[in-house]
Scaffold this motif. Sequence first.
Motif, PDB file in Angstrom:
ATOM      1  N   PRO A   1      20.725 -35.471 -16.369  1.00  0.00           N
ATOM      2  CA  PRO A   1      20.111 -34.149 -16.555  1.00  0.00           C
ATOM      3  C   PRO A   1      19.209 -33.745 -15.399  1.00  0.00           C
ATOM      4  O   PRO A   1      18.896 -32.558 -15.251  1.00  0.00           O
ATOM      5  N   LEU A   2      18.820 -34.729 -14.579  1.00  0.00           N
ATOM      6  CA  LEU A   2      17.977 -34.406 -13.423  1.00  0.00           C
ATOM      7  C   LEU A   2      18.802 -34.113 -12.174  1.00  0.00           C
ATOM      8  O   LEU A   2      18.252 -33.802 -11.125  1.00  0.00           O
ATOM      9  N   GLY A   3      20.134 -34.243 -12.274  1.00  0.00           N
ATOM     10  CA  GLY A   3      21.000 -33.811 -11.178  1.00  0.00           C
ATOM     11  C   GLY A   3      21.463 -34.884 -10.218  1.00  0.00           C
ATOM     12  O   GLY A   3      22.094 -34.562  -9.201  1.00  0.00           O
ATOM     13  N   GLY A   4      21.196 -36.154 -10.497  1.00  0.00           N
ATOM     14  CA  GLY A   4      21.625 -37.218  -9.591  1.00  0.00           C
ATOM     15  C   GLY A   4      22.896 -37.902 -10.058  1.00  0.00           C
ATOM     16  O   GLY A   4      23.539 -37.485 -11.005  1.00  0.00           O
ATOM     17  N   GLY A   5      23.255 -38.975  -9.347  1.00  0.00           N
ATOM     18  CA  GLY A   5      24.343 -39.839  -9.771  1.00  0.00           C
ATOM     19  C   GLY A   5      25.754 -39.364  -9.557  1.00  0.00           C
ATOM     20  O   GLY A   5      26.624 -39.640 -10.398  1.00  0.00           O
ATOM     21  N   PRO A   6      26.061 -38.654  -8.445  1.00  0.00           N
ATOM     22  CA  PRO A   6      27.469 -38.306  -8.227  1.00  0.00           C
ATOM     23  C   PRO A   6      28.331 -39.554  -8.063  1.00  0.00           C
ATOM     24  O   PRO A   6      27.872 -40.576  -7.546  1.00  0.00           O
ATOM     25  N   SER A   7      29.568 -39.468  -8.522  1.00  0.00           N
ATOM     26  CA  SER A   7      30.518 -40.562  -8.340  1.00  0.00           C
ATOM     27  C   SER A   7      30.974 -40.596  -6.885  1.00  0.00           C
ATOM     28  O   SER A   7      31.077 -39.551  -6.230  1.00  0.00           O
ATOM     29  N   ILE A   8      31.263 -41.789  -6.382  1.00  0.00           N
ATOM     30  CA  ILE A   8      31.796 -41.946  -5.034  1.00  0.00           C
ATOM     31  C   ILE A   8      33.084 -42.764  -5.108  1.00  0.00           C
ATOM     32  O   ILE A   8      33.200 -43.691  -5.894  1.00  0.00           O
TER      33      ILE A   8
END
Length: 300
Positions: free
Chosen positions: A152-159
Motif C-alpha cells: 500500500p506504500l507503493g514499493g516492492g515491484p517484481s523483477i
Amino acid sequence: MLIDIPSELEAALIDRFLPPWELDGSFLAQSTMEEYRTELTVTPRFEETAATLRHALAGEGGGYAVLRLGNLAKVLGVDDDRFLRLATGFAAEVAVPFSPFPRWPLWKDIGVKVDKDPGKSSGIGYNAFHMDLVNGTMPPDYTTLLCVRPDPLGGGPSILSDAHAAVARLSEDSRALLAETAYHYGTFFDLHGVGEEYKPFPILDGSNPGERFVRFTAKMLERSQLGQAHADAARELAEELVRGQVSFMLQPGDYLIVNQRRFLHGREALHSGQETVPVADRRLLLQLFLRARAGDGSAA
C-alpha cells in the motif's frame, strides 16, 4: 508478457462455478484437472487465451507472463475460493499444480513480516534474483505468484531476468566455473515432489542449453561458503541478471507465472514504513508451483 482477459471470457467466467479441487499426494488430482478443463474449454475464448499463455511461457523468446485477472478479482474477491479455482484452472493449462510443502495448502501465503530476514520473500528488503527450491534435484518447472494486495506504500515491484541471456554475456571462463559442481545453498527438509537434496550443485547443468535450469540464487553469495573463483563467477552472473532485468508492479488479481528453466525472479524492497501498516493491509501474494507434464518440451 502481459495478457489481458477478453471481455467475453471475463463475463462468462464470473458465472462459471468450478468445484473444490482434490489432491493426489502433493499434486492436483488428474480428475480435478479434467473437470476444470471440461468446464473452462466451453467458455468463449478460453482456449485462445490459454494458448497465448502457454506460448508466452514456453514459446521462442518467452519465459514469463502476467495474466491480468483483476476484473474477475474485483467481482469475485481475490482471495475467494471461486476466484482461486479459476486461477488454478488457468495454471493447470500450463502444467500440473502442486505444493512441495506438506504443511501448507496448495496456494501458500507470502505476506510481510517486519521482523523477518529482509531478504526473504516475506521480508521487507530487496529479494535478489533466484530460482525457487534451487537445491532440489527436480525444482518446480514453474513458479507462480497471485497478487492479493500490492504494497500500500507503493514499493516492492517484481523483477525478472532472462537467465540464459545473462549467461551468454559471461566469459567462457566464468561459464566453465558455473558448470562445476561447487555451489550450495539452503536447507532441505520435509519437501515433496522436488526430488532429493542436490548439494553441491552446478549453476549450469549439462542438459539442453536452451532449456536447462540456471540453478542460481544471489543469496548464496552471502550465505554459503564458496571458493573465490566460483564466488566471483556467480557474482558476475548476478550483475548480468540485474543488467538485463525488467520490473513491474503487480496489481490485485495479477497472476505472474515464471518458467524457471528460462527466467529468474525477485523483488525490489518494499517501501519504508511497513511497521506502520496494519498486518491485514500489507502486501500479500499467493504462491503456487507447477510441474511440467511428461513429454512437455519445457521439462526437457
